[in-house]
Design a protein around this motif. Structure first.
Motif, PDB file in Angstrom:
ATOM      1  N   UNK A   1      70.692  38.602  39.256  1.00 16.72           N
ATOM      2  CA  UNK A   1      72.103  39.075  39.014  1.00 16.72           C
ATOM      3  C   UNK A   1      72.671  39.631  40.310  1.00 16.72           C
ATOM      4  N   UNK A   2      71.918  40.310  41.199  1.00 16.87           N
ATOM      5  CA  UNK A   2      72.421  41.219  42.272  1.00 16.87           C
ATOM      6  C   UNK A   2      73.345  40.407  42.929  1.00 16.87           C
ATOM      7  N   UNK A   3      74.641  41.136  43.376  1.00  8.38           N
ATOM      8  CA  UNK A   3      75.611  40.431  44.153  1.00  8.38           C
ATOM      9  C   UNK A   3      75.343  40.881  45.532  1.00  8.38           C
ATOM     10  N   UNK A   4      74.920  40.521  46.381  1.00  6.80           N
ATOM     11  CA  UNK A   4      74.590  41.029  47.699  1.00  6.80           C
ATOM     12  C   UNK A   4      75.652  40.974  48.761  1.00  6.80           C
ATOM     13  N   UNK A   5      76.473  39.984  48.327  1.00  3.39           N
ATOM     14  CA  UNK A   5      77.796  39.939  49.234  1.00  3.39           C
ATOM     15  C   UNK A   5      78.394  41.205  48.893  1.00  3.39           C
ATOM     16  N   UNK A   6      78.684  41.709  47.779  1.00  4.54           N
ATOM     17  CA  UNK A   6      79.243  42.864  47.489  1.00  4.54           C
ATOM     18  C   UNK A   6      78.622  43.923  48.109  1.00  4.54           C
ATOM     19  N   UNK A   7      77.260  44.214  47.804  1.00  8.90           N
ATOM     20  CA  UNK A   7      76.486  45.001  48.680  1.00  8.90           C
ATOM     21  C   UNK A   7      76.838  45.350  49.976  1.00  8.90           C
ATOM     22  N   UNK A   8      76.688  44.123  50.796  1.00 11.80           N
ATOM     23  CA  UNK A   8      77.037  44.091  52.268  1.00 11.80           C
ATOM     24  C   UNK A   8      78.489  44.427  52.447  1.00 11.80           C
ATOM     25  N   UNK A   9      79.410  44.504  51.464  1.00  8.91           N
ATOM     26  CA  UNK A   9      80.785  44.764  51.712  1.00  8.91           C
ATOM     27  C   UNK A   9      80.830  46.146  51.880  1.00  8.91           C
ATOM     28  N   UNK A  10      79.906  47.094  50.826  1.00  7.89           N
ATOM     29  CA  UNK A  10      79.722  48.370  50.853  1.00  7.89           C
ATOM     30  C   UNK A  10      79.386  48.801  52.152  1.00  7.89           C
TER      31      UNK A  10
ATOM     32  N   UNK B   1      72.417  38.493  55.291  1.00  3.52           N
ATOM     33  CA  UNK B   1      73.337  39.573  56.059  1.00  3.52           C
ATOM     34  C   UNK B   1      72.841  40.922  56.393  1.00  3.52           C
ATOM     35  N   UNK B   2      73.676  41.683  56.777  1.00  3.61           N
ATOM     36  CA  UNK B   2      73.287  42.930  57.438  1.00  3.61           C
ATOM     37  C   UNK B   2      72.183  43.704  56.322  1.00  3.61           C
ATOM     38  N   UNK B   3      72.540  43.644  54.979  1.00  2.00           N
ATOM     39  CA  UNK B   3      71.813  44.654  54.244  1.00  2.00           C
ATOM     40  C   UNK B   3      70.241  44.102  54.189  1.00  2.00           C
ATOM     41  N   UNK B   4      69.942  42.667  54.348  1.00  2.00           N
ATOM     42  CA  UNK B   4      68.705  42.117  54.525  1.00  2.00           C
ATOM     43  C   UNK B   4      68.006  42.859  55.817  1.00  2.00           C
ATOM     44  N   UNK B   5      68.578  42.993  56.681  1.00  2.98           N
ATOM     45  CA  UNK B   5      67.942  43.554  57.978  1.00  2.98           C
ATOM     46  C   UNK B   5      67.691  45.165  57.748  1.00  2.98           C
TER      47      UNK B   5
END
Ligand code: MN
Length: 197
Positions: free
Chosen positions: A186-195, A96-100
């Motif tokens: 453990x990192x929840x990247x979906x949550x990070x993207x939501x932030x 998602x966006x955080x990867x970019x």
């Protein structure tokens, strides 16, 4: 309007074998709960009695006569955020966006991992390592004890708790091993993207 202890967003054994049910039982039910209980005791009968958590944190940061309220309220907020930053079968490269954004601002995922883990490993004593959004750019930050980015107008995206109570039962003194496991599993990247939104 008392501050309440939120439920964990997963069962206590969901993060095993990386973080044990025993650690989550103590960390959530004892440590996190104590911060909630203390915050409510300290704000009772004051002008902050009906404020929400973020308001309490912003109203008490840097005030020498309100250190106790700030420390407990910020720890309530930080822990709730930290639980959401993890999930079963999480970690590894983001999507998602955080990867970019990570590629854009750190150059590579590997460079982000190096800086994030280094912040956690070098936080002297108790505290937190963070991925934050500041001035439109992703940055790594570390905070001591209870301090939290939201007290400083910085947007938190990801955190790892590096207080010993977060890892000692599972990793003893091996904080770097806990940080590696956190990033890889453990990192929840979906949550990070939501932030980010
Ligand atoms: Mn903690």
């Amino acid at each position: 309007m008392a501050i309440t202890l939120p439920e964990l967003p997963y069962s206590k054994d969901a993060l095993e074998p990386h973080i044990s049910a025993k650690t989550l039982e103590f960390h959530h039910d004892k440590h996190h709960n104590a911060y909630v209980v203390n915050t409510n005791k300290l704000i009772e009968g004051t002008e902050l009695a009906n404020a929400d958590l973020a308001e309490i944190i912003k109203a008490t940061v840097g005030k020498s006569d309100k250190v106790g309220i700030f420390n407990n309220a910020a720890q309530v907020w930080n822990h709730t955020f930290y639980w959401n930053c993890m999930k079963k079968n999480g970690g590894g490269k983001p999507t998602g966006q955080i990867a970019e954004r990570i590629i854009k601002d750190f150059g590579s995922y590997e460079k982000f991992v190096e800086e994030f883990k280094n912040a956690g490993a070098t936080q002297f004593g108790s505290g937190w390592a963070w991925l934050v959004l500041q001035d439109g750019k992703l940055q790594i930050m570390k905070t001591s004890n209870a301090d939290t980015p939201i007290a400083h107008g910085v947007v938190p995206l990801l955190t790892v708790d590096v207080w010993e109570h977060a890892y000692y039962l599972d990793y003893q003194n091996r904080r770097p091993d806990y940080l590696s496991i956190f990033v890889d599993n453990l990192v929840n990247w979906d949550f990070v993207n939501s932030c980010l939104k």
